[in-house]
Every structure is written in structure tokens, then in C-alpha cells.
Design an enzyme around this catalytic site. Structure first.
Site, mmCIF file in Angstrom:
data_model
loop_
_atom_site.group_PDB
_atom_site.id
_atom_site.type_symbol
_atom_site.label_atom_id
_atom_site.label_comp_id
_atom_site.label_asym_id
_atom_site.label_seq_id
_atom_site.Cartn_x
_atom_site.Cartn_y
_atom_site.Cartn_z
ATOM 1 N N LYS A 177 -0.679 -28.194 -15.634
ATOM 2 C CA LYS A 177 -1.484 -26.963 -15.518
ATOM 3 C C LYS A 177 -0.776 -25.884 -16.330
ATOM 4 O O LYS A 177 0.349 -26.071 -16.762
ATOM 5 C CB LYS A 177 -1.597 -26.516 -14.035
ATOM 6 C CG LYS A 177 -0.247 -26.416 -13.341
ATOM 7 C CD LYS A 177 -0.382 -26.174 -11.833
ATOM 8 C CE LYS A 177 -0.917 -27.395 -11.082
ATOM 9 N NZ LYS A 177 -2.004 -26.997 -10.158
ATOM 10 N N ARG A 178 -1.415 -24.723 -16.527
ATOM 11 C CA ARG A 178 -0.742 -23.629 -17.225
ATOM 12 C C ARG A 178 0.550 -23.321 -16.474
ATOM 13 O O ARG A 178 0.624 -23.442 -15.252
ATOM 14 C CB ARG A 178 -1.651 -22.399 -17.263
ATOM 15 C CG ARG A 178 -2.821 -22.505 -18.198
ATOM 16 C CD ARG A 178 -2.401 -22.574 -19.633
ATOM 17 N NE ARG A 178 -1.748 -21.352 -20.081
ATOM 18 C CZ ARG A 178 -2.275 -20.518 -20.987
ATOM 19 N NH1 ARG A 178 -3.456 -20.776 -21.512
ATOM 20 N NH2 ARG A 178 -1.644 -19.428 -21.376
ATOM 21 N N LYS A 190 -9.495 -33.327 -9.893
ATOM 22 C CA LYS A 190 -9.508 -34.414 -10.877
ATOM 23 C C LYS A 190 -8.511 -35.505 -10.472
ATOM 24 O O LYS A 190 -8.808 -36.693 -10.552
ATOM 25 C CB LYS A 190 -9.165 -33.848 -12.264
ATOM 26 C CG LYS A 190 -10.174 -32.849 -12.794
ATOM 27 C CD LYS A 190 -9.621 -31.958 -13.889
ATOM 28 C CE LYS A 190 -10.600 -30.838 -14.231
ATOM 29 N NZ LYS A 190 -10.008 -29.802 -15.120
ATOM 30 N N THR A 207 -8.685 -26.750 -10.098
ATOM 31 C CA THR A 207 -9.674 -27.807 -10.356
ATOM 32 C C THR A 207 -8.958 -29.096 -10.764
ATOM 33 O O THR A 207 -9.445 -30.189 -10.540
ATOM 34 C CB THR A 207 -10.647 -27.354 -11.476
ATOM 35 O OG1 THR A 207 -9.888 -26.781 -12.543
ATOM 36 C CG2 THR A 207 -11.658 -26.351 -10.955
ATOM 37 N N HIS A 251 -12.259 -15.130 -10.581
ATOM 38 C CA HIS A 251 -11.429 -16.345 -10.656
ATOM 39 C C HIS A 251 -9.962 -16.089 -10.397
ATOM 40 O O HIS A 251 -9.122 -16.992 -10.509
ATOM 41 C CB HIS A 251 -11.546 -16.973 -12.040
ATOM 42 C CG HIS A 251 -12.902 -17.475 -12.393
ATOM 43 N ND1 HIS A 251 -13.298 -18.770 -12.179
ATOM 44 C CD2 HIS A 251 -13.964 -16.840 -12.941
ATOM 45 C CE1 HIS A 251 -14.551 -18.903 -12.600
ATOM 46 N NE2 HIS A 251 -14.969 -17.750 -13.064
ATOM 47 N N LYS A 263 2.295 -20.856 -9.820
ATOM 48 C CA LYS A 263 1.972 -22.294 -9.714
ATOM 49 C C LYS A 263 3.238 -23.101 -9.382
ATOM 50 O O LYS A 263 3.179 -24.263 -9.055
ATOM 51 C CB LYS A 263 1.312 -22.746 -11.017
ATOM 52 C CG LYS A 263 -0.058 -22.107 -11.277
ATOM 53 C CD LYS A 263 -0.600 -22.483 -12.643
ATOM 54 C CE LYS A 263 -1.902 -21.772 -12.965
ATOM 55 N NZ LYS A 263 -3.100 -22.352 -12.337
HETATM 56 C C1 26W Z 1 -7.720 -11.219 -19.540
HETATM 57 C C2 26W Z 1 -6.822 -12.420 -19.577
HETATM 58 C C3 26W Z 1 -7.296 -13.469 -18.616
HETATM 59 C C4 26W Z 1 -7.926 -14.615 -19.115
HETATM 60 C C5 26W Z 1 -8.336 -15.600 -18.223
HETATM 61 C C6 26W Z 1 -7.089 -13.314 -17.280
HETATM 62 C C7 26W Z 1 -7.521 -14.306 -16.374
HETATM 63 C C8 26W Z 1 -8.135 -15.420 -16.874
HETATM 64 C C9 26W Z 1 -8.655 -16.495 -15.961
HETATM 65 C C10 26W Z 1 -9.444 -15.899 -14.863
HETATM 66 C C11 26W Z 1 -7.569 -17.259 -15.389
HETATM 67 C C12 26W Z 1 -8.085 -18.572 -14.829
HETATM 68 O O1 26W Z 1 -8.315 -19.496 -15.566
HETATM 69 N N1 26W Z 1 -8.220 -18.622 -13.502
HETATM 70 C C13 26W Z 1 -8.403 -19.911 -12.875
HETATM 71 O O2 26W Z 1 -9.808 -20.152 -12.754
HETATM 72 C C14 26W Z 1 -10.054 -21.448 -12.210
HETATM 73 C C15 26W Z 1 -11.560 -21.675 -12.225
HETATM 74 O O3 26W Z 1 -12.176 -20.947 -11.244
HETATM 75 C C16 26W Z 1 -9.456 -21.598 -10.800
HETATM 76 O O4 26W Z 1 -9.663 -22.907 -10.342
HETATM 77 C C17 26W Z 1 -7.968 -21.276 -10.829
HETATM 78 O O5 26W Z 1 -7.471 -21.278 -9.526
HETATM 79 C C18 26W Z 1 -7.729 -19.918 -11.486
HETATM 80 O O6 26W Z 1 -6.353 -19.665 -11.654
#
Ligand code: 26W
Length: 857
Positions: A562-563, A674, A670, A362, A568
């Protein structure tokens, strides 16, 4: 299925009222008239969930007896949002509930607002997992979700005069009627300890001496699918908790005075790690990831052996999807269990493991790719570490054969390197399929991040573009737009979103355009009410200030939620706001359209630069909203504490959706989907799923594309040819805006000045060895400025705008998670839908009817 008659609706609502009264008396000892809102909410949910239990039981029994292949979705994060309204909608109970509320003198808004939503995720990854659960259930796919039941979800964000304050998220402060504790299903997980070779067994397997034993207690949440008839399936989301089991408290450690360690295992599932940027490297996080992997695997084996006598069919009956690398230790644990507990030979075990497992990536952010310290890993998970050593040895040996004298490649692809355990490499090696979440993202994985793995395993890499469940994000979040659509194309789109394309026929229809604008105006009015009430900003000590917005629903609602993350580029939007403000001060007639700009999003607790960006936006908010000239044309709002239920209020009200990440950085996005489904036009870079949305909606109706492409960005990076300073000096409009960061134009005190200056320097000076303006904000500023001009121009033509908006809805058929899950089922899991067995359903229904105390038999 034909609509229930009034009498049936009346009868059903009477039954539900009786049940609510039954629960109020039997559980709270209250009669309806004296029950408080919390008691009424719980009694209402108890009554409502009875129907769910029937289909839940029938689903489980059907899949058990049919012995179908089942997929297990493992994720450290879920963002399900509130359940009540979604369950009412999927039970098609809106009318019955409407009557019940009237009869009991209660309001739906109050009822649903009593539910604390489980904030068990950071952002995109967690919400995607929950959208997937909705589609798995609706498509009746034999599936189960596994996760952790954090006591504290993602922190509650408050913004005190621009400063992000993190407060604990006490989502379990009151009883949660949507979860079921399964004591009989608790499992033990072993950590630490010393591995000793198991005597007289063929394979290299180990017993564990003096391990830490942690009890994992499962809590089951029913996830209802949508079905036009009453045979909807119910999938289980099983969340593990270590809080309950007193045995998790380690008395010896306590007696040894090591109190923290003594309680460590009871607190294992206390907190969700609030970062989606940096991998934590923390021991609790690795323990959490192993708890998820081990408890879920034991549960999968228990379920498998409840209907299979030996291991031979495991590779065929089980599919496991790991949501990013976070559950990837599962690959080592599966190997350990197969070789140790089921005497499967190593080679065969490896085949089973690869065939069972799929890995979804992701993110491309290197800092987010998990790489655990080998010593920590070996200490906490000694047997799993040995397994990884063996996996890696076999893998590197194979590489040395295939690529002789290419030790660098072996070092790059090895799982164990530089004292680290690289979980992405392990995930790719241990899976039969690896997928990215949008075409551009998957191409970048193949071309760059995982290039050598792609060369080695070309067939292993597939793309499955993300989606969202249109039932929650359109049908439930925007009922007016849903009926606008159903009036024109029927209700088939609820179950088959590809039908939404038929809405395009109405785009040029003036009547439809007017009605669409009316729907949007109502959503904007609803959001304004929220902004002027709960969504008001706070002062430096956290006290909510009076609403400071001047604009009304005729203004252009321009939204970025968004975050908060530098890639971003909330900073690009903030710079554009400064330019608009400066232009308005210069000449108030410059702004052709009134604009309300709304931001929302949390910054990871340790991410200072992201917090500084929040501070900048609220400085702009204070400056512009309190300027008597500017606030007649431009308003800014930063809504604190962004979470699913707030997104459901904000997104339907958008005219413009800001998807402005640096091309090549947003894996998919995503939120973009929406917004478009709710009739917003996208201001977007060629990044993530924006590209596929443009292609589906077609360029003709995608007017606000801007910015450098990911190729151009990569090119500037590799050639190190980007000169931010030249852009700054060469563009007076941009220079004036950037200078505002440094020359106290916006700052109202020293701390603000320091942090805004930090942003100035991050754009123009290299720091910590990183290039100035790492995310090419200045590079894309001009084309962003130009495209925003076009936004204001088109907004002057409301009917034309509506025509565009309707096309942007109609083009979204592909972006439902129903399509994404169908692709996972075909391309990765080879899974087929297994509808409920009607006999089983009828039998369970009959058993329920016979046992129902509120029905006169
Ligand atoms: C280890 C810490 C950590 C926790 C969560 C690192 C990375 C993440 C996630 C992978 C970050 C995340 O939410 N990525 C997002 O995933 C979405 C679902 O696929 C995508 O639509 C977003 O582009 C992506 O940033």
C-alpha cells in the site's frame, strides 16, 4: 448461455487471425511473420476492440434514445490497470484468444506485458474509481466517468539501496490502442480574467474580460461490463487533455518573455500530483481541478440538450458524484452555468445543484483536506469565487438564524475563513448526500470531522462501504482460484458475488483444503519467480543485484502492500521484523514458521518520513537476507514500483494480509478486501472496512485481530494520556528493537544512521509540537507480537489454515463494488439499470457485419 462449440471457437479464431493480419498489413505494412511484438500487440488490440465498438455504440444509442437518468463520476484519479486481459475476460474470449495465439505463434504473457498501464492515480481513491467503472458497466447503469489524461502518471519508483528514486512515468511512449481522441468534442475552458456584471439579467452573473482560454481535448476509453450473454454494456471514461491544442500556448505571454506562463496551459494536464497526503495548494492543481469540473459540466450540458429542449428536466436527468473534494469547484461552476447560461433563478439553481451532486469523503487526515488560498482562488477563478461568496453568505445567514450568537460555529462551518476556501464545507453544503467509505469512517465523520454539519443535515450523511471488482482481483488475477471456486459453486459468482458465501460449505472438506493449498502454492511460486527476476533489489547506483531470497513456497508469505504512510504503520511491521531477527540470532529455534515478508508501496515525493521508513525496511532486508542463520528462517523483500499489474501478481500469493493502520485512521482500505478474496488471512486492527470484514467472515474465522480500538486511540489523544516512553522502557523486547534504530545495528553508513535515528526520535520524543509516536506504534506492539505468534502457530496446521482461508473468501460477498454501486444507485443517485436495447444492438451488429472487409460477404 450454452458454451460455444469447438467449431464456432475455431471459426471465430480464424476471423480474428485474419483481422490481425489485415491490420498488420494495412497499418504497419507488415506480414505476420515479420511483425515485431509491439506491432503484433497493436494489431491484436485493433482486432479485439472491434467487438467492443459494437456494444459501445449500442450502449450509447440505447441510453440516448431512452433518455435515462445518467450519473457522471468525476475523479482527478483513475487506476484502471491493464485493459487487454480484462477486456478478453469480459468478452469471454479466453479460448478464442488461446487459439489465435497458438495460430500466430505468440504468448499471452508477452502480449499483455506490452501494455503500459495508465498510472493516473496515487492509490486507494484512484483504484476505487476504476473498480466503480467496472461495476457500473456490468450493472448496465447509465453512467460516464470523467478525469484527466495526464501525460505523466504517478512516478515510476526505483529503490536504490533503500533510497526512493522518482522517475517520470512515460505511459504514452507508444500508441495506446484503448483510447479514442474525440476532436469534434473538444471544449474551451476559461480561467483568470476580470469579471464584469452582465447587463440586464435578473441574477448576479458575470462576463469574463481577457480570460485565459484553454482547449480541453477529450480521449474516450471504453469500459466493458461483464455479462454471461453478449449484451454487455460499455461505459465511457472520458479523460481531458490540454496537450494537443496549440491555441493553449499564450504567444503574448511568450513575447512578454514569460515563457513558463506561456506554456502553462498546454502543460496543464502534464502531471498527476504525486501526493495523497498533503493538499498541494498549487495553482496548477487548482487549474487542473477546474478544467475537470468545467469541461465535464459543459459536456454534460451538451449531452443533456442533445435530447432535452430546455433546462427543466436537468435536475431529474443528471446525477454527479465528486470523488473527494478534488472536483468540488464543480458546485460553483454548475451554479454559474445555470444562472448565467440557462437563466435559472438562484434559488432554483441551488436546489438543482444540491439534488444533482453527491460528495464522497475518503480521508480523515486534516492535512489532506483541501483549503485553497482565497487570493489564488479569486485570481484563477474570479466568477466561481463570487458564486462561493454568495453561497457562503446565504449559508452563514441561515446558520446565524438557526444558531443565534454562535459566531464560533459559523466560523467553523463557513466555506470562507482564515483566508481559505474550504472545499469539504462547500462539498457538504452543495450536495444532497455525503458519504464515508466504511461504517466506522462514516461514524467518525458524523461524530467528529463533520459533526456540526451532521447535526444540521442528519439525513444528508450516509455510509457506503467500499468494495473492489472481484472480476479483476479474483477471477482475472487468480484464474486457478477462480476455477477452484467455479468447480464447487458454478460461475454465477462472477456476476453475483453474494453467491461466494456458498463456498463455506467446502471449508471443512479436506479435499478442497488440499486443492486450495495447491492453488496458493502455485501463486506463491509465480511470485517467487517474479521476486527473483524483475523484483530484485538495486544497489546504490540503481543496478539490480542478484536475487537474495533463500526461502521457498513452504514459507509463510506475509505481505504489506500500500502507499507508505505513517498511519498505515509499515514501521510497526518493521519493528516486529527486528524483534524476530534478534530472537533468531539469540536462538534460531525460536521461529516456528519460516516467513517471507514482502513490502511494496510508493511514498509521496515530498514525504520524508515515509521515505525513511522505506530506507529502514531495506536496511532490515540487507541485514536479514545476508545473515546465513537468519535467512534460513526469515527473508524480507521490498518490491519497487507498486502498481495495479504488480498487485495482481503479489496479492494472490499472500498467506497473511497486513492491515495494521492506527484504528480510526484508514477510511476503509480496499487492499484488505483483495487479499481476503484471494484466501489470505488478515492481521488487522479494528479500522476502516476491517471491522465489517470481520463481522461478515465472523469472529470464529478472524483469528488475528489486534490493537487498540479507535475509541481508545481517540481517548488517549484527547486526554493526552499516551506515554510512549513508558512503553519503551517497560518492555525489554520492544526496547531492544527500538534501540536498534539508534545504535547502528542496522545502519551501514552515516546517512542510514541519521535517518534511522530520526525514526527513533519520532517514536520517543515530541518534535514540531507533535506528540511522540503519533500513530501509537509502541502502544499496539505487544498485541501485534502476540497475534503474530498465533499466526505462526496456525500456519503449522496447513489444512486448518486452509479451512480458515476458505471461510475468509466465502465471507467476502459484500465487498464487491457491484454491491457498493447498487447502494450508490439506491441511496444517492436513485438510478436504475438500463440494459442494451436488443434491436439497437442487432442493428449495429448488422451494420458492422456489412462493413467488415475481412468477412467474405
Ligand atoms: C490533495 C491530495 C490528496 C490526493 C488523494 C489527498 C487525499 C487523496 C486521497 C483521498 C487519498 C486516498 O486515496 N484515500 C484512500 O481512499 C480509499 C478509497 O476510498 C480508502 O479505501 C482508503 O482508506 C483511503 O486512505
Amino acid at each position: 448461455m450454452n458454451e460455444p462449440t469447438q467449431d464456432i471457437l475455431e471459426a471465430e479464431s480464424d476471423v480474428l487471425v485474419r483481422k490481425i493480419k489485415h491490420y498488420l498489413i494495412t497499418i504497419f505494412g507488415r506480414v505476420l511473420e515479420e511483425a515485431d511484438a509491439d506491432e503484433y500487440y497493436l494489431a491484436f488490440c485493433y482486432a479485439m476492440r472491434e467487438k467492443i465498438m459494437i456494444n459501445w455504440q449500442a450502449t450509447a444509442e440505447t441510453w440516448l434514445t431512452r433518455d435515462v437518468r445518467t450519473v457522471y463520476y468525476l475523479s482527478m484519479e483513475y487506476l484502471p490497470g491493464r485493459f487487454l486481459n480484462n477486456n478478453i475476460m469480459n468478452l469471454k474470449n479466453q479460448e478464442v484468444v488461446g487459439r489465435v495465439l497458438k495460430k500466430t505463434g505468440r504468448a499471452l504473457h508477452d502480449l499483455v506485458s506490452h501494455e503500459y498501464e495508465p498510472n493516473l492515480g496515487n492509490g486507494g481513491l484512484g483504484r476505487l474509481a476504476s473498480c466503480f467503472m467496472d461495476s457500473l458497466a456490468t450493472l448496465k447503469m447509465p453512467a460516464r466517468g470523467y478525469g484527466l489524461r495526464y501525460q505523466y502518471g504517478l512516478f515510476e519508483q526505483q529503490i536504490w539501496d533503500g533510497v526512493q528514486i522518482e522517475k517520470p512515468d512515460l505511459w504514452l511512449r507508444t500508441e495506446n490502442p484503448w483510447e479514442f481522441r474525440r476532436d469534434l468534442r473538444k471544449l474551451m475552458v476559461k480561467l483568470c480574467g476580470t469579471p464584469i456584471r452582465s447587463p440586464n439579467v435578473p441574477e448576479e452573473v458575470y462576463d469574463l474580460v481577457d480570460p485565459e482560454e484553454v482547449w480541453a481535448m477529450p480521449y474516450d476509453i471504453p469500459i466493458l461490463g461483464y455479462s454471461p450473454t453478449n449484451d454487455f454494456a460499455v461505459v465511457t471514461l472520458r479523460l481531458w487533455s490540454t496537450k494537443e491544442s496549440p491555441r493553449n500556448f499564450q504567444l503574448q505571454r511568450y513575447n512578454a518573455g514569460r515563457l513558463d506562463q506561456a506554456a502553462e496551459n498546454t502543460t496543464l494536464t502534464d502531471v498527476l500530483y504525486p501526493s495523497d497526503v498533503h493538499e498541494t495548494g498549487r495553482r496548477i492543481r487548482l487549474k487542473q481541478e477546474f478544467l475537470l469540473a468545467s469541461a465535464s459540466l459543459q459536456d454534460i450540458f451538451r449531452y443533456y440538450f442533445s435530447r432535452n429542449k430546455d433546462i427543466s428536466a436537468f435536475g431529474d436527468k443528471v446525477r454527479i458524484q465528486i470523488n473527494d473534494t478534488h472536483p468540488a469547484v464543480l458546485i460553483a461552476e454548475l451554479m454559474r452555468m445555470l444562472t448565467k447560461h440557462f437563466n435559472v433563478a438562484w434559488k432554483q439553481a441551488w436546489e438543482i445543484t444540491q439534488n444533482c451532486t453527491g460528495y464522497t469523503n475518503h480521508t480523515l487526515m486534516t492535512e489532506a483536506l483541501e483549503a485553497w488560498d482565497q487570493n489564488l482562488f479569486r485570481y484563477l477563478l474570479p466568477r466561481q469565487y463570487k458564486i462561493i461568496e454568495r453561497i457562503n453568505l446565504d449559508f452563514c445567514t441561515m446558520l446565524r438564524t438557526k444558531y443565534p450568537n454562535d459566531e464560533d460555529r459559523v466560523r467553523r462551518m463557513s466555506v470562507l475563513e482564515n483566508g481559505q476556501v474550504r472545499m469539504a464545507n462547500l462539498s457538504i453544503i452543495g450536495s444532497h448526500k455525503v458519504n464515508g467509505v466504511a461504517e466506522l469512517h462514516t461514524e467518525i465523520l458524523k461524530a467528529r470531522a463533520f459533526r456540526e454539519f451532521y447535526e444540521l443535515y442528519p439525513d444528508r450523511f450516509v455510509n457506503i462501504t467500499n468494495g473492489v471488482t472481484h472480476r479483476r482481483w479474483l477471477r482475472n488475477a487468480n484464474p486457478d482460484l477462480a476455477s477452484f471456486i467455479s468447480k464447487r459453486i458454478g460461475t454465477g459468482w462472477i456476476q453475483d458475488f453474494s453467491q461466494i458465501s456458498r463456498l463455506a460449505e467446502f471449508a471443512a472438506d479436506e479435499e478442497s483444503q488440499k486443492q486450495f493449498l495447491e492453488v496458493k502454492r502455485a501463486c506463491k511460486s509465480h511470485l517467487l519467480d517474479f521476486l527473483n527476476d524483475e523484483g530484485r533489489p538495486r544497489d546504490a547506483v540503481g543496478k539490480q543485484l542478484p536475487a537474495n531470497l533463500k526461502l521457498d513456497t513452504s514459507a509463510l508469505f506475509d505481505i504489506q502492500v500500500k502507499r507508505v504512510h505513517e498511519y498505515k504503520r509499515q514501521l510497526l511491521k518493521a519493528l516486529h521484523l527486528i524483534v524476530r531477527y534478534q530472537e533468531i540470532l539469540e536462538n534460531p529455534f525460536v521461529a516456528r514458521a519460516k516467513r517471507l515478508v514482502i513490502f511494496s508501496g510508493k511514498a509521496a515525493a515530498s514525504y520524508e518520513m515515509a521515505k525513511t521508513i522505506i530506507r529502514l525496511i531495506s536496511c532490515i532486508d540487507k541485514k536479514v537476507n545476508n545473515d546465513p542463520v537468519a535467512n534460513q528462517l526469515l527473508n524480507v523483500a521490498y518490491v519497487e514500483n507498486y502498481f495495479v499489474s504488480r498487485a495482481e501478481i503479489i496479492i494472490p500469493a499472500a498467506d497473511v494480509s497486513e492491515q495494521i493502520s492506527t484504528a480510526g485512521m484508514e477510511a476503509s482500505g480496499t487492499g484488505n478486501m483483495k487479499f481476503s478474496m484471494n484466501g489470505a488471512l488478515t492481521v488487522g486492527t479494528e479500522d476502516g472496512a476491517n471491522v465489517e470484514m470481520r463481522q461478515a467472515i465472523t469472529d470464529a474465522w478472524w483469528p488475528f485481530r489486534f490493537g487498540a480500538s479507535s475509541e481508545e486511540i481517540t481517548d488517549m489523544r484527547t486526554k493526552n494520556s499516551y506515554r510512549a516512553w513508558d512503553l519503551y522502557t517497560g518492555n525489554s523486547r520492544l526496547k531492544r528493537a527500538v534501540d536498534a534504530l539508534r545504535y547502528r545495528t542496522l545502519a551501514t553508513h552515516d546517512i542510514e544512521h541519521q535517518s534511522l535515528s530520526a525514526l527513533y526520535y519520532s517514536l520517543l520524543e515530541s518534535s514540531w509540537g507533535s506528540q511522540p509516536d503519533r500513530y501509537f506504534v509502541l502502544k499496539d506492539f505487544d498485541s501485534y507480537y502476540t497475534v503474530q505468534k498465533r499466526v505462526e502457530a496456525l500456519y503449522q496446521m496447513p489444512l486448518k489454515w486452509a479451512e480458515y482461508a476458505i471461510h475468509n473468501i466465502a465471507g467476502m460477498g459484500k465487498f464487491s463494488t457491484d454491491r457498493a454501486i447498487s447502494e450508490y444507485s439506491n441511496k444517492i443517485w436513485d438510478l436504475t439499470s438500463a440494459p442494451l436495447d436488443p434491436e439497437i444492438l442487432e442493428r449495429v451488429r448488422a451494420a458492422y457485419r456489412e462493413s467488415d472487409p475481412t468477412v467474405v460477404q
